[in-house]
Design a protein around this motif. Sequence first.
Motif, PDB file in Angstrom:
ATOM      1  N   GLU A 118      63.945  60.680  90.858  1.00 17.54           N
ATOM      2  CA  GLU A 118      64.747  61.639  90.088  1.00 17.54           C
ATOM      3  C   GLU A 118      66.237  61.439  90.369  1.00 17.54           C
ATOM      4  OE1 GLU A 118      64.107  63.792  87.797  1.00 17.54           O
ATOM      5  OE2 GLU A 118      61.920  64.069  87.859  1.00 17.54           O
ATOM      6  N   ARG A 119      66.570  61.250  91.620  1.00 20.30           N
ATOM      7  CA  ARG A 119      67.965  61.042  92.001  1.00 20.30           C
ATOM      8  C   ARG A 119      68.535  59.789  91.334  1.00 20.30           C
ATOM      9  NH1 ARG A 119      69.913  59.378  98.056  1.00 20.30           N
ATOM     10  NH2 ARG A 119      72.164  59.405  97.685  1.00 20.30           N
ATOM     11  N   LEU A 120      67.786  58.693  91.391  1.00 16.40           N
ATOM     12  CA  LEU A 120      68.255  57.451  90.774  1.00 16.40           C
ATOM     13  C   LEU A 120      68.378  57.591  89.263  1.00 16.40           C
ATOM     14  CD1 LEU A 120      66.165  55.018  92.943  1.00 16.40           C
ATOM     15  CD2 LEU A 120      68.655  54.862  92.680  1.00 16.40           C
ATOM     16  N   SER A 121      67.452  58.312  88.639  1.00 20.02           N
ATOM     17  CA  SER A 121      67.478  58.454  87.180  1.00 20.02           C
ATOM     18  C   SER A 121      68.727  59.177  86.692  1.00 20.02           C
ATOM     19  CB  SER A 121      66.229  59.198  86.693  1.00 20.02           C
ATOM     20  OG  SER A 121      66.294  60.590  86.995  1.00 20.02           O
ATOM     21  N   ALA A 122      69.350  59.971  87.561  1.00 19.78           N
ATOM     22  CA  ALA A 122      70.556  60.721  87.195  1.00 19.78           C
ATOM     23  C   ALA A 122      71.834  59.903  87.363  1.00 19.78           C
ATOM     24  CB  ALA A 122      70.637  62.000  88.021  1.00 19.78           C
ATOM     25  N   MET A 123      71.730  58.716  87.934  1.00 18.71           N
ATOM     26  CA  MET A 123      72.915  57.892  88.176  1.00 18.71           C
ATOM     27  C   MET A 123      73.283  57.106  86.917  1.00 18.71           C
ATOM     28  SD  MET A 123      72.359  56.411  92.029  1.00 18.71           S
ATOM     29  CE  MET A 123      72.467  57.522  93.445  1.00 18.71           C
ATOM     30  N   PRO A 124      74.564  56.874  86.700  1.00 18.23           N
ATOM     31  CA  PRO A 124      74.968  56.077  85.530  1.00 18.23           C
ATOM     32  C   PRO A 124      74.415  54.654  85.608  1.00 18.23           C
ATOM     33  CG  PRO A 124      76.853  57.204  86.542  1.00 18.23           C
ATOM     34  CD  PRO A 124      75.710  57.361  87.484  1.00 18.23           C
ATOM     35  N   ASP A 125      74.120  54.099  84.446  1.00 17.26           N
ATOM     36  CA  ASP A 125      73.693  52.698  84.330  1.00 17.26           C
ATOM     37  C   ASP A 125      72.483  52.385  85.221  1.00 17.26           C
ATOM     38  OD1 ASP A 125      75.847  52.009  82.552  1.00 17.26           O
ATOM     39  OD2 ASP A 125      77.172  52.113  84.290  1.00 17.26           O
ATOM     40  N   THR A 126      71.599  53.373  85.368  1.00 16.19           N
ATOM     41  CA  THR A 126      70.415  53.218  86.217  1.00 16.19           C
ATOM     42  C   THR A 126      69.206  53.792  85.485  1.00 16.19           C
ATOM     43  OG1 THR A 126      71.816  53.505  88.181  1.00 16.19           O
ATOM     44  CG2 THR A 126      69.437  53.660  88.492  1.00 16.19           C
ATOM     45  N   VAL A 127      68.186  52.975  85.323  1.00 14.67           N
ATOM     46  CA  VAL A 127      66.953  53.379  84.643  1.00 14.67           C
ATOM     47  C   VAL A 127      65.816  53.293  85.641  1.00 14.67           C
ATOM     48  CG1 VAL A 127      65.295  52.767  82.838  1.00 14.67           C
ATOM     49  CG2 VAL A 127      67.761  52.601  82.401  1.00 14.67           C
ATOM     50  N   VAL A 128      64.945  54.292  85.640  1.00 20.19           N
ATOM     51  CA  VAL A 128      63.765  54.251  86.496  1.00 20.19           C
ATOM     52  C   VAL A 128      62.519  54.186  85.628  1.00 20.19           C
ATOM     53  CG1 VAL A 128      64.912  55.482  88.365  1.00 20.19           C
ATOM     54  CG2 VAL A 128      63.568  56.759  86.700  1.00 20.19           C
ATOM     55  N   ALA A 129      61.493  53.517  86.137  1.00 23.18           N
ATOM     56  CA  ALA A 129      60.274  53.316  85.359  1.00 23.18           C
ATOM     57  C   ALA A 129      59.075  53.196  86.288  1.00 23.18           C
ATOM     58  CB  ALA A 129      60.393  52.050  84.511  1.00 23.18           C
ATOM     59  N   TYR A 130      57.922  53.596  85.773  1.00 18.84           N
ATOM     60  CA  TYR A 130      56.648  53.286  86.408  1.00 18.84           C
ATOM     61  C   TYR A 130      55.941  52.235  85.564  1.00 18.84           C
ATOM     62  CZ  TYR A 130      57.032  57.243  89.613  1.00 18.84           C
ATOM     63  OH  TYR A 130      57.444  58.105  90.600  1.00 18.84           O
ATOM     64  N   LEU A 188      71.094  48.636  86.365  1.00 19.91           N
ATOM     65  CA  LEU A 188      69.929  48.519  87.244  1.00 19.91           C
ATOM     66  C   LEU A 188      68.706  49.178  86.632  1.00 19.91           C
ATOM     67  CD1 LEU A 188      68.564  47.974  90.035  1.00 19.91           C
ATOM     68  CD2 LEU A 188      69.528  50.159  90.798  1.00 19.91           C
ATOM     69  N   VAL A 189      67.559  48.485  86.724  1.00 18.29           N
ATOM     70  CA  VAL A 189      66.247  49.070  86.443  1.00 18.29           C
ATOM     71  C   VAL A 189      65.466  49.111  87.749  1.00 18.29           C
ATOM     72  CG1 VAL A 189      64.022  48.756  85.310  1.00 18.29           C
ATOM     73  CG2 VAL A 189      66.132  48.394  84.021  1.00 18.29           C
ATOM     74  N   VAL A 190      64.985  50.297  88.118  1.00 13.36           N
ATOM     75  CA  VAL A 190      64.119  50.465  89.285  1.00 13.36           C
ATOM     76  C   VAL A 190      62.714  50.748  88.758  1.00 13.36           C
ATOM     77  CG1 VAL A 190      63.630  51.807  91.356  1.00 13.36           C
ATOM     78  CG2 VAL A 190      66.012  51.370  90.672  1.00 13.36           C
ATOM     79  N   ALA A 191      61.800  49.813  88.968  1.00 13.56           N
ATOM     80  CA  ALA A 191      60.448  49.910  88.421  1.00 13.56           C
ATOM     81  C   ALA A 191      59.434  49.879  89.552  1.00 13.56           C
ATOM     82  CB  ALA A 191      60.191  48.764  87.442  1.00 13.56           C
ATOM     83  N   LEU A 192      58.546  50.855  89.563  1.00 14.80           N
ATOM     84  CA  LEU A 192      57.518  50.942  90.597  1.00 14.80           C
ATOM     85  C   LEU A 192      56.135  50.897  89.975  1.00 14.80           C
ATOM     86  CD1 LEU A 192      58.671  53.916  92.898  1.00 14.80           C
ATOM     87  CD2 LEU A 192      59.421  51.527  92.971  1.00 14.80           C
ATOM     88  N   ASP A 193      55.238  50.141  90.589  1.00 18.97           N
ATOM     89  CA  ASP A 193      53.814  50.361  90.397  1.00 18.97           C
ATOM     90  C   ASP A 193      53.505  51.767  90.894  1.00 18.97           C
ATOM     91  OD1 ASP A 193      50.945  49.815  90.208  1.00 18.97           O
ATOM     92  OD2 ASP A 193      51.024  49.646  92.393  1.00 18.97           O
TER      93      ASP A 193
END
Length: 286
Positions: A74-86, A43-48
């Motif tokens: 921050e919580r999501l970024s610590a999960m396996p197979d999960t990337v967060v982005a702006y 999963l990639v979680v990307a926010l404007d």
Amino acid sequence: MGAETGGHTGRAPFPPIGDLVTRSWTPGTTDAALSAIAATPRLVVALDFDGTASPFVLDPMAARAIPEVAAQMERLSAMPDTVVAYVSGRSMHDLREITEHTDESPFALAGSHGAQYWYPGSGESDVESAAAEEDGTKEELWEAARPIIDRFDGAELEPKTFGMGVHTRAATPEVERELFAEIDALVAERFPHWRRRKGHHVLEFSSRLEGKDAAMTALRERYDATGILFAGDDVTDEDAMRVLVDGDLGVRVGEGETAAGLRVRNPQEIAQLLEALADERAARRE
């Protein structure tokens, strides 16, 4: 662009805006699309940023993510197979400042509407692409635009890596209309090939032609994502919404026509949606 992306991934793109029914998401309720994206393997979680992670503020450089959004990212970024982005129209320098981003951050960044990137573990990476600087340089644009902008109360020039933004958050609607008309006339005459974008109280011009659709492609390929959740609030975010495919989820913040599947009202509800996503993703992995 959506058809090309769908062909590349083998998954169908979302239908055109007029064919899509966008559902309002109510905090505390379940949603099948949110459950599906929570279950995706990579999963990639990307926010404007402006208007999505942060409320609008008069000083653009004073913008910060609300604490609830920051905590869930921050919580999501610590999960396996999960990337967060702006993913933002801000230049990389400014985006790193307003996101309080350090060299040790686990967050990926896409700045300048997908023309600049910062990746955890490797740092900053610019994208080679065609530009429209045969019309002139960004410095020449700033020099020509500044005397116009300085005549209007509440207007501000934002120099950018590949162009400029004209902000009118502190201006009246009448000032905004007159100023944008003059800037449009200037650019049409002297920089006719530069890309124009109009958002909430901002008019932008760039010598680079990328949009946030390019950022979706880059993040998908970089992280081999099986699903992207992208959230945004403005017209420029629709470039990204339109190239999302089966297995992705677009979330529109606030009013406006959209290709997103879900709609929330404000950054506070984005935080609640991210919390629901994190809760469900964590529960599926226990």
